[in-house]
Design a protein around this motif. Sequence first.
Motif, short mmCIF file in Angstrom:
data_model
loop_
_atom_site.label_atom_id
_atom_site.label_comp_id
_atom_site.label_asym_id
_atom_site.label_seq_id
_atom_site.Cartn_x
_atom_site.Cartn_y
_atom_site.Cartn_z
N TRP A 151 -2.94 10.80 -12.58
CA TRP A 151 -3.15 10.93 -11.36
C TRP A 151 -3.89 12.39 -10.91
CZ3 TRP A 151 1.29 11.75 -6.90
CH2 TRP A 151 0.86 11.58 -5.89
N ARG A 177 -0.69 0.92 -10.55
CA ARG A 177 -0.87 -0.18 -10.85
C ARG A 177 -1.74 -0.48 -12.48
NH1 ARG A 177 -1.43 -0.27 -5.23
NH2 ARG A 177 -0.42 -1.77 -4.24
N ARG A 178 -1.86 0.30 -12.97
CA ARG A 178 -2.67 0.16 -14.37
C ARG A 178 -1.38 -0.51 -14.98
NH1 ARG A 178 -5.04 5.78 -16.06
NH2 ARG A 178 -3.43 5.31 -17.61
N ASN A 231 -12.18 11.76 -7.64
CA ASN A 231 -12.82 10.49 -7.63
C ASN A 231 -12.37 10.06 -6.17
OD1 ASN A 231 -14.43 10.40 -9.75
ND2 ASN A 231 -12.76 9.54 -10.92
N ASP A 232 -11.24 10.59 -5.70
CA ASP A 232 -10.51 10.26 -4.38
C ASP A 232 -11.30 11.07 -3.05
OD1 ASP A 232 -9.03 9.17 -2.41
OD2 ASP A 232 -7.20 9.23 -3.97
N ASN A 253 0.79 -1.21 -0.22
CA ASN A 253 -0.04 -0.23 -0.10
C ASN A 253 1.14 1.40 0.01
OD1 ASN A 253 -2.48 1.43 -0.03
ND2 ASN A 253 -2.28 1.81 2.31
N ASN A 303 -2.23 4.64 -5.81
CA ASN A 303 -2.20 3.22 -5.75
C ASN A 303 -2.76 2.70 -7.05
OD1 ASN A 303 -0.69 1.78 -3.31
ND2 ASN A 303 -1.50 3.76 -2.62
N LYS A 304 -4.15 3.26 -7.33
CA LYS A 304 -4.80 2.54 -8.50
C LYS A 304 -4.28 2.98 -9.96
CE LYS A 304 -9.59 2.86 -10.26
NZ LYS A 304 -11.06 3.06 -10.11
N VAL A 305 -3.77 4.08 -10.02
CA VAL A 305 -3.09 4.29 -11.25
C VAL A 305 -1.81 4.12 -11.56
CG1 VAL A 305 -2.17 6.45 -12.67
CG2 VAL A 305 -4.48 6.55 -11.33
N LYS A 324 -5.15 6.90 -2.39
CA LYS A 324 -5.89 5.61 -2.85
C LYS A 324 -5.89 5.75 -4.53
CE LYS A 324 -10.83 4.10 -3.22
NZ LYS A 324 -11.99 4.18 -2.79
N THR A 325 -5.92 7.00 -5.04
CA THR A 325 -6.05 7.26 -6.45
C THR A 325 -4.51 6.78 -6.96
OG1 THR A 325 -7.43 9.05 -6.30
CG2 THR A 325 -6.19 8.90 -8.43
#
Length: 262
Positions: A171, A191-192, A177-178, A150, A187-189, A184-185
């Motif tokens: 990002w 991992r794309r 959206n965060d 994380n 970590n999501k981006v 959180k954003t």
Amino acid sequence: MDNGSFLTLPEVVSSLESPVVMMTANRGFLDLLHNLLFSIQRFHLRINLVIVCEDKSSYRNLSNGVRGLSIPYLVVLTHLNESVRNATRYGSANYLDLVQKRVSYLKLFVESGLDVLYIDADIVLLGDPFRHFEKKADLIVANEYRKGNNFCTCFLFLRAKRIVRTFLDEWLGALPNDTRGNQKTFNKVIRRDDFKKKITKQVLPANVFVSGMTFRESTTPWWKRKPQPALVHANWMIGRENKRGMFKQAGLWFVPKGRMSL
């Protein structure tokens, strides 16, 4: 100081040298930022330090100097909307505003050809972090956990590369959206698939770049731990007083007595 005399980041960024260390300040967390600065002074780390102030009060405080602090730094005022002066509650609208603006600051540095390390105010440095960085890494990030990933955006190094600029654009675009901040954003981006393949990432060891959760897993004093921590982060707790209390209890409060200037 006249109201018209506040420098902003876009005015000075072209005159800076790489790498830059960026911190942000607001009135509510100045004591923690002072502690971070005094922690750096202990081991004479030479850095190009820029502090982006979110309000005029913290700008004035830092421009006037912190008694007992001798490390050089450049103070600038945010070129975006000024934020609330007081300490902010995690998850509040003011908190979101503070932490999401940081991505815009990072983007400005990278677009200007500057490698940049961001350090959050509720961190103390206990050694030179740069000696742990891999030269081939485009993005270097701390991890919250010993096991699993994380990534923590409170300690983040970015190289001035095109793929990093693209990542920052994505990002920044995803931040609305965060609802928790920016992590959180991130970590999501990151991992794309497109960024997994194109960005060379270094994840720093969690027992050296220590989160608040990891730090409290042991009762061993920080100076006796093996390996020696390079930093300790007072996260996984809410409130300035709790963070300050953790540092004091652990022997990590480095502001000399009587030298707090607020």
